[in-house]
Design a protein around this motif. Structure first.
Motif, PDB file in Angstrom:
ATOM      1  N   PHE A  42       3.657  33.431  10.233  1.00  0.00           N
ATOM      2  CA  PHE A  42       4.672  34.383   9.772  1.00  0.00           C
ATOM      3  C   PHE A  42       4.317  34.817   8.356  1.00  0.00           C
ATOM      4  CE2 PHE A  42       8.844  35.092   7.651  1.00  0.00           C
ATOM      5  CZ  PHE A  42       9.412  36.026   8.509  1.00  0.00           C
ATOM      6  N   LEU A  43       4.259  36.121   8.131  1.00  0.00           N
ATOM      7  CA  LEU A  43       3.953  36.679   6.813  1.00  0.00           C
ATOM      8  C   LEU A  43       5.178  37.409   6.284  1.00  0.00           C
ATOM      9  CD1 LEU A  43       2.142  37.614   4.462  1.00  0.00           C
ATOM     10  CD2 LEU A  43       1.291  39.442   5.954  1.00  0.00           C
ATOM     11  N   ASP A  44       5.712  36.935   5.154  1.00  0.00           N
ATOM     12  CA  ASP A  44       6.903  37.500   4.521  1.00  0.00           C
ATOM     13  C   ASP A  44       6.446  38.255   3.274  1.00  0.00           C
ATOM     14  OD1 ASP A  44       9.436  38.052   3.582  1.00  0.00           O
ATOM     15  OD2 ASP A  44      10.088  35.955   3.475  1.00  0.00           O
ATOM     16  N   LEU A  45       6.383  39.592   3.393  1.00  0.00           N
ATOM     17  CA  LEU A  45       5.906  40.438   2.289  1.00  0.00           C
ATOM     18  C   LEU A  45       7.067  40.854   1.393  1.00  0.00           C
ATOM     19  CD1 LEU A  45       3.337  42.769   4.109  1.00  0.00           C
ATOM     20  CD2 LEU A  45       2.846  40.859   2.584  1.00  0.00           C
ATOM     21  N   GLY A  46       6.937  40.594   0.087  1.00  0.00           N
ATOM     22  CA  GLY A  46       8.038  40.881  -0.831  1.00  0.00           C
ATOM     23  C   GLY A  46       9.171  39.905  -0.568  1.00  0.00           C
ATOM     24  N   CYS A  47       8.834  38.612  -0.517  1.00  0.00           N
ATOM     25  CA  CYS A  47       9.750  37.586  -0.011  1.00  0.00           C
ATOM     26  C   CYS A  47      10.884  37.226  -0.955  1.00  0.00           C
ATOM     27  CB  CYS A  47       8.970  36.327   0.348  1.00  0.00           C
ATOM     28  SG  CYS A  47       8.200  35.526  -1.090  1.00  0.00           S
ATOM     29  N   GLY A  48      10.821  37.638  -2.242  1.00  0.00           N
ATOM     30  CA  GLY A  48      11.886  37.280  -3.178  1.00  0.00           C
ATOM     31  C   GLY A  48      12.032  35.768  -3.269  1.00  0.00           C
ATOM     32  N   PRO A  49      13.266  35.241  -3.175  1.00  0.00           N
ATOM     33  CA  PRO A  49      13.466  33.798  -3.309  1.00  0.00           C
ATOM     34  C   PRO A  49      12.993  32.993  -2.109  1.00  0.00           C
ATOM     35  CG  PRO A  49      15.550  34.878  -2.860  1.00  0.00           C
ATOM     36  CD  PRO A  49      14.544  35.971  -3.080  1.00  0.00           C
ATOM     37  N   GLY A  50      12.569  33.662  -1.041  1.00  0.00           N
ATOM     38  CA  GLY A  50      11.955  32.957   0.085  1.00  0.00           C
ATOM     39  C   GLY A  50      12.905  32.451   1.145  1.00  0.00           C
ATOM     40  N   ASP A  51      14.125  32.980   1.200  1.00  0.00           N
ATOM     41  CA  ASP A  51      15.093  32.526   2.200  1.00  0.00           C
ATOM     42  C   ASP A  51      14.563  32.660   3.624  1.00  0.00           C
ATOM     43  OD1 ASP A  51      17.170  31.873   0.362  1.00  0.00           O
ATOM     44  OD2 ASP A  51      17.684  33.992   0.181  1.00  0.00           O
ATOM     45  N   TYR A  52      13.975  33.811   3.938  1.00  0.00           N
ATOM     46  CA  TYR A  52      13.461  34.032   5.298  1.00  0.00           C
ATOM     47  C   TYR A  52      12.248  33.140   5.565  1.00  0.00           C
ATOM     48  CZ  TYR A  52      16.460  38.170   5.257  1.00  0.00           C
ATOM     49  OH  TYR A  52      17.534  39.022   5.169  1.00  0.00           O
ATOM     50  N   SER A  53      11.411  32.965   4.566  1.00  0.00           N
ATOM     51  CA  SER A  53      10.229  32.113   4.733  1.00  0.00           C
ATOM     52  C   SER A  53      10.631  30.681   5.036  1.00  0.00           C
ATOM     53  CB  SER A  53       9.373  32.145   3.468  1.00  0.00           C
ATOM     54  OG  SER A  53       8.822  33.423   3.257  1.00  0.00           O
ATOM     55  N   LEU A  54      11.634  30.190   4.330  1.00  0.00           N
ATOM     56  CA  LEU A  54      12.097  28.827   4.546  1.00  0.00           C
ATOM     57  C   LEU A  54      12.674  28.657   5.952  1.00  0.00           C
ATOM     58  CD1 LEU A  54      13.647  28.250   1.027  1.00  0.00           C
ATOM     59  CD2 LEU A  54      11.767  26.933   2.011  1.00  0.00           C
ATOM     60  N   VAL A  66       3.373  29.745   7.269  1.00  0.00           N
ATOM     61  CA  VAL A  66       4.206  30.788   6.671  1.00  0.00           C
ATOM     62  C   VAL A  66       3.543  31.199   5.368  1.00  0.00           C
ATOM     63  CG1 VAL A  66       6.432  31.359   5.628  1.00  0.00           C
ATOM     64  CG2 VAL A  66       6.353  29.951   7.701  1.00  0.00           C
ATOM     65  N   PHE A  67       3.247  32.486   5.231  1.00  0.00           N
ATOM     66  CA  PHE A  67       2.739  33.045   3.982  1.00  0.00           C
ATOM     67  C   PHE A  67       3.866  33.842   3.340  1.00  0.00           C
ATOM     68  CE2 PHE A  67      -1.200  32.619   6.484  1.00  0.00           C
ATOM     69  CZ  PHE A  67      -1.957  31.864   5.595  1.00  0.00           C
ATOM     70  N   LEU A  79       9.827  28.739  -5.372  1.00  0.00           N
ATOM     71  CA  LEU A  79       9.608  28.492  -3.950  1.00  0.00           C
ATOM     72  C   LEU A  79       8.575  27.383  -3.742  1.00  0.00           C
ATOM     73  CD1 LEU A  79      10.197  29.176  -1.021  1.00  0.00           C
ATOM     74  CD2 LEU A  79       8.582  31.090  -1.195  1.00  0.00           C
ATOM     75  N   LYS A  80       7.525  27.375  -4.564  1.00  0.00           N
ATOM     76  CA  LYS A  80       6.522  26.310  -4.468  1.00  0.00           C
ATOM     77  C   LYS A  80       7.139  24.944  -4.760  1.00  0.00           C
ATOM     78  CE  LYS A  80       2.487  29.120  -5.679  1.00  0.00           C
ATOM     79  NZ  LYS A  80       1.495  29.443  -6.738  1.00  0.00           N
ATOM     80  N   GLN A  86      10.401  19.456  -0.381  1.00  0.00           N
ATOM     81  CA  GLN A  86      10.874  19.282   0.990  1.00  0.00           C
ATOM     82  C   GLN A  86       9.739  18.967   1.970  1.00  0.00           C
ATOM     83  OE1 GLN A  86      13.090  22.860   1.786  1.00  0.00           O
ATOM     84  NE2 GLN A  86      14.601  22.437   0.202  1.00  0.00           N
ATOM     85  N   GLY A  87       8.518  18.888   1.445  1.00  0.00           N
ATOM     86  CA  GLY A  87       7.393  18.527   2.297  1.00  0.00           C
ATOM     87  C   GLY A  87       6.959  19.617   3.254  1.00  0.00           C
ATOM     88  N   CYS A  88       7.210  20.864   2.911  1.00  0.00           N
ATOM     89  CA  CYS A  88       6.815  21.994   3.767  1.00  0.00           C
ATOM     90  C   CYS A  88       5.410  22.454   3.381  1.00  0.00           C
ATOM     91  CB  CYS A  88       7.809  23.144   3.634  1.00  0.00           C
ATOM     92  SG  CYS A  88       9.465  22.760   4.170  1.00  0.00           S
ATOM     93  N   SER A  89       4.431  21.689   3.749  1.00  0.00           N
ATOM     94  CA  SER A  89       3.057  21.991   3.350  1.00  0.00           C
ATOM     95  C   SER A  89       2.494  23.217   4.058  1.00  0.00           C
ATOM     96  CB  SER A  89       2.159  20.792   3.626  1.00  0.00           C
ATOM     97  OG  SER A  89       2.173  20.472   5.000  1.00  0.00           O
ATOM     98  N   TYR A  90       3.176  23.690   5.089  1.00  0.00           N
ATOM     99  CA  TYR A  90       2.690  24.834   5.848  1.00  0.00           C
ATOM    100  C   TYR A  90       3.298  26.153   5.354  1.00  0.00           C
ATOM    101  CZ  TYR A  90       6.759  22.884   8.248  1.00  0.00           C
ATOM    102  OH  TYR A  90       7.972  22.310   8.517  1.00  0.00           O
ATOM    103  N   ILE A  91       4.057  26.110   4.233  1.00  0.00           N
ATOM    104  CA  ILE A  91       4.496  27.337   3.559  1.00  0.00           C
ATOM    105  C   ILE A  91       3.557  27.569   2.381  1.00  0.00           C
ATOM    106  CG2 ILE A  91       6.305  28.542   2.299  1.00  0.00           C
ATOM    107  CD1 ILE A  91       8.372  26.963   3.733  1.00  0.00           C
ATOM    108  N   HIS A  92       2.907  28.724   2.358  1.00  0.00           N
ATOM    109  CA  HIS A  92       2.008  29.076   1.266  1.00  0.00           C
ATOM    110  C   HIS A  92       2.643  30.209   0.464  1.00  0.00           C
ATOM    111  CE1 HIS A  92      -1.166  26.553   2.922  1.00  0.00           C
ATOM    112  NE2 HIS A  92      -0.817  27.027   4.102  1.00  0.00           N
ATOM    113  N   ALA A  93       3.220  29.880  -0.688  1.00  0.00           N
ATOM    114  CA  ALA A  93       3.845  30.863  -1.570  1.00  0.00           C
ATOM    115  C   ALA A  93       2.784  31.378  -2.534  1.00  0.00           C
ATOM    116  CB  ALA A  93       5.009  30.237  -2.323  1.00  0.00           C
ATOM    117  N   MET A  94       2.584  32.689  -2.540  1.00  0.00           N
ATOM    118  CA  MET A  94       1.530  33.274  -3.370  1.00  0.00           C
ATOM    119  C   MET A  94       2.063  34.437  -4.199  1.00  0.00           C
ATOM    120  SD  MET A  94      -1.747  33.341  -0.796  1.00  0.00           S
ATOM    121  CE  MET A  94      -0.921  33.861   0.701  1.00  0.00           C
ATOM    122  N   GLU A  95       1.783  34.390  -5.495  1.00  0.00           N
ATOM    123  CA  GLU A  95       2.104  35.521  -6.356  1.00  0.00           C
ATOM    124  C   GLU A  95       1.071  36.611  -6.065  1.00  0.00           C
ATOM    125  OE1 GLU A  95       2.239  36.706 -11.084  1.00  0.00           O
ATOM    126  OE2 GLU A  95       2.088  34.586 -10.509  1.00  0.00           O
TER     127      GLU A  95
END
Length: 197
Positions: A42-54, A66-67, A79-80, A86-95
């Motif tokens: 899942f790629l969240d473009l312009g994710c802001g605080p990351g609610d949808y990514s989480l 999740v990117f 978000l990082k 929370q141990g969500c190693s599969y979420i990659h938050a990138m500036e």
């Protein structure tokens, strides 16, 4: 004596945590329409605080990815921290600037998500390059999902002249080979999904 705080589950979102449209509609309806499954990317473009990514991370699980991309450094740092705690190693938050080439390999994404981003003037101006990049990173059979505010006189959201109708988005995406596959009414907003033709 302070009450003991309950640990937050990965994917839990709260009201009022930065600029987010997450609570403008029912998130459950959004994710029911997205139909994410374990192992998806899942790629969240312009994710802001990351609610949808989480929330997406709960659905794709540790077999998925999740990117979360946004140009706001503070949002990405927060978000990082949250995902690490929370141990969500599969979420990659990138500036990252989503109007530049995306820092992802070809054909790696199942669902690309743009929520209340497309109406921003800079994004509209660079739309052609953005859609080319989205198409590049989508897997065969992948989908692009866009949420925007309905056109109408509302007390919040972008001015009416900036709002986009589903038909205007269709027109912008048609030349890039995207075909509309669904349209969902979210109340104040709508979500339209596209597949690559």
């Amino acid at each position: 004596m302070h009450a003991k705080k309950e640990p937050q589950r990965c994917g839990h979102a709260r009201h009022g945590r930065g600029p987010s449209s997450y609570w403008m509609h029912d998130p459950g309806q959004v994710f029911a329409e997205l139909k994410l499954k374990p192992g998806d990317c899942f790629l969240d473009l312009g994710c802001g605080p990351g609610d949808y990514s989480l929330q997406a991370s709960k659905l794709v699980g540790d077999s998925g990815l999740v990117f979360a991309l946004d140009k706001q450094q503070e949002s990405m740092e927060q978000l990082k921290e949250k995902t690490a705690a929370q141990g969500c190693s599969y979420i990659h938050a990138m500036e990252a600037n989503i109007l530049a080439p995306l820092p992802l390999t070809n054909a790696c994404v199942d669902v690309c998500f743009l929520c209340t981003v497309l109406h921003v003037p800079q994004v509209q101006k660079a739309g052609a390059e953005l859609f080319k990049e989205v198409r590049r990173v989508l897997k065969p059979g992948g989908r692009l999902a866009i949420i925007e505010c309905k056109k109408g006189d509302q007390q919040f959201g972008p001015p009416i002249h900036m709002r986009l109708s589903p038909e205007e988005i269709d027109e912008a995406l048609d030349e890039h080979g995207f075909l509309r596959i669904s349209l969902a009414d979210l109340g104040l907003n709508y979500m339209v999904q596209y597949a690559v033709q």
